[in-house]
Design a protein around this motif. Sequence first.
Motif, short mmCIF file in Angstrom:
data_model
loop_
_atom_site.label_atom_id
_atom_site.label_comp_id
_atom_site.label_asym_id
_atom_site.label_seq_id
_atom_site.Cartn_x
_atom_site.Cartn_y
_atom_site.Cartn_z
N TRP A 249 0.88 -1.20 0.00
CA TRP A 249 0.00 0.00 0.00
C TRP A 249 0.90 1.24 0.00
O TRP A 249 1.08 1.90 0.99
CB TRP A 249 -0.92 -0.02 1.21
N MET A 250 1.47 1.51 -1.19
CA MET A 250 2.47 2.56 -1.33
C MET A 250 1.93 3.91 -0.84
O MET A 250 0.92 4.41 -1.36
CB MET A 250 2.88 2.67 -2.80
N PRO A 251 2.56 4.52 0.15
CA PRO A 251 2.08 5.81 0.65
C PRO A 251 2.43 6.95 -0.32
O PRO A 251 3.41 6.88 -1.05
CB PRO A 251 2.85 5.98 1.97
N GLY A 252 1.59 7.97 -0.30
CA GLY A 252 1.89 9.16 -1.08
C GLY A 252 1.48 9.11 -2.53
O GLY A 252 1.85 10.01 -3.30
N VAL A 253 0.76 8.07 -2.95
CA VAL A 253 0.30 7.98 -4.34
C VAL A 253 -1.21 7.79 -4.32
O VAL A 253 -1.79 7.29 -3.34
CB VAL A 253 0.98 6.82 -5.08
N PRO A 254 -1.91 8.18 -5.40
CA PRO A 254 -3.36 7.98 -5.46
C PRO A 254 -3.75 6.52 -5.31
O PRO A 254 -2.99 5.61 -5.70
CB PRO A 254 -3.73 8.51 -6.86
N PHE A 257 -3.42 3.93 -8.14
CA PHE A 257 -2.03 3.55 -8.43
C PHE A 257 -1.48 2.57 -7.40
O PHE A 257 -0.55 1.81 -7.69
CB PHE A 257 -1.13 4.78 -8.51
N LYS A 258 -2.05 2.59 -6.19
CA LYS A 258 -1.61 1.63 -5.17
C LYS A 258 -1.85 0.19 -5.65
O LYS A 258 -1.01 -0.69 -5.41
CB LYS A 258 -2.35 1.87 -3.85
N PHE A 259 -3.00 -0.03 -6.31
CA PHE A 259 -3.31 -1.38 -6.79
C PHE A 259 -2.40 -1.79 -7.96
O PHE A 259 -2.14 -2.97 -8.16
CB PHE A 259 -4.77 -1.45 -7.23
N LEU A 261 0.82 -0.58 -8.31
CA LEU A 261 2.19 -0.69 -7.82
C LEU A 261 2.41 -1.93 -6.95
O LEU A 261 3.52 -2.45 -6.89
CB LEU A 261 2.55 0.56 -7.02
N ALA A 262 1.37 -2.39 -6.25
CA ALA A 262 1.53 -3.52 -5.34
C ALA A 262 2.07 -4.77 -6.04
O ALA A 262 3.04 -5.38 -5.58
CB ALA A 262 0.21 -3.82 -4.62
N PRO A 263 1.49 -5.21 -7.18
CA PRO A 263 2.06 -6.40 -7.85
C PRO A 263 3.49 -6.17 -8.32
O PRO A 263 4.30 -7.11 -8.31
CB PRO A 263 1.11 -6.62 -9.04
N ILE A 264 3.80 -4.94 -8.75
CA ILE A 264 5.16 -4.65 -9.20
C ILE A 264 6.14 -4.75 -8.04
O ILE A 264 7.24 -5.30 -8.18
CB ILE A 264 5.21 -3.25 -9.84
N GLU A 265 5.75 -4.24 -6.88
CA GLU A 265 6.62 -4.30 -5.71
C GLU A 265 6.80 -5.75 -5.22
O GLU A 265 7.89 -6.14 -4.80
CB GLU A 265 6.05 -3.44 -4.58
N VAL A 266 5.71 -6.53 -5.28
CA VAL A 266 5.82 -7.94 -4.89
C VAL A 266 6.77 -8.66 -5.84
O VAL A 266 7.62 -9.47 -5.41
CB VAL A 266 4.43 -8.60 -4.89
#
Length: 354
Positions: A249-254, A257-259, A261-266
């Motif tokens: 749950w990337m802070p500071g982004v809409p 975009f959290k949804f 970015l999450a698979p990319i970060e995983v």
Amino acid sequence: MLFAVVLFAVAPFTLVAAEDGHAEAPKSQAEEIQEYSQHHLQDDHYFSLFTDKNAGKHYGFPLPVILIDNGLKVFSSAEFHHGEAVVEKDGQHYVLYHGKIYKTGADGTLTYDEHHHPTNEKPLDFSITKNVVGLLLATLLLFWGFLSLAKTYKKGPNALPTGLGRVLEPLVLYVRDEMAIPNIGHRYKEFMPYLLSVFFLIFVLNLLGLTPLGFNVTGNITVTLCLALFTFIITNVKGNKDYWKHIFWMPGVPVPFKFVLAPIEVLGMFTKPFSLMLRLFANITAGHSVVMGLIAIVYLFQQQLTVPGSIGVSLVLTLILTFLELLVAFLQAFIFTMLSSLFIGMAVEEHAHH
């Protein structure tokens, strides 16, 4: 180092000269070079130092074979006669094929798939192979070096290291001051044992790979995989809540975009150790392959350069590359340790909350 280069440069020429008079149709030079290089890069159940194909003799020593197959079976790899014999133990039959042990019948027949890979069942193999010997030797050298350094510190905080300790202490301080503290911060002491262990283990194994003993431990992808998994486990076990929050749950982004970015970060959690594994394996394997290729000049350019000329050119080029490989041996240990400390630092970093 000069002895190592001369030994590896002259030995192939000796073998070729012996095979010239062999009655059987010899393999092509390209096939011999490829087979010799692949054998050097692979793990083995027999510690080969020299092979005289003309006489059919192998010079070296066998290693223990330890199998679990309806019980424990321990015997010497010499019983395989370098893959030419079938070994029978407690009613089970085994053959050695391309460095791996397979179960067969009494006739030693192997079955193959369409890619010519054996489909026979393999027992659980816990044998002491050449790579295991290299790991044990590196471990003994590290214990010897660091125990001598520890004895120095027991004499007092101002005691100066002697002998091998004079070489080890600057490297220990280098790992601490240039990798651990800048990347991890005040928690660096917690991870120093691992960082020092992985740095010196890779460095010593890389140096052993440059000796005439023929070790290629860090060029074995299973070894680099284990090292990368240790970094992966430590990073994720020690990761704080901010680390996991930045992944899921990337802070500071809409919010939409959290949804994304999450698979990319995983995925990034797994690509980081994968890059550690592949970088070390590929660089060490490539270095050994190039050295073997330069040695092959002794085979390929005898007519163009004459025998002394081909040996001389091979010797000079191999010496130059060997000195470069000394730098690579340190550089790969540095890169693996630096990136490991960076990944750990990102996992334990404390973020300011506003």
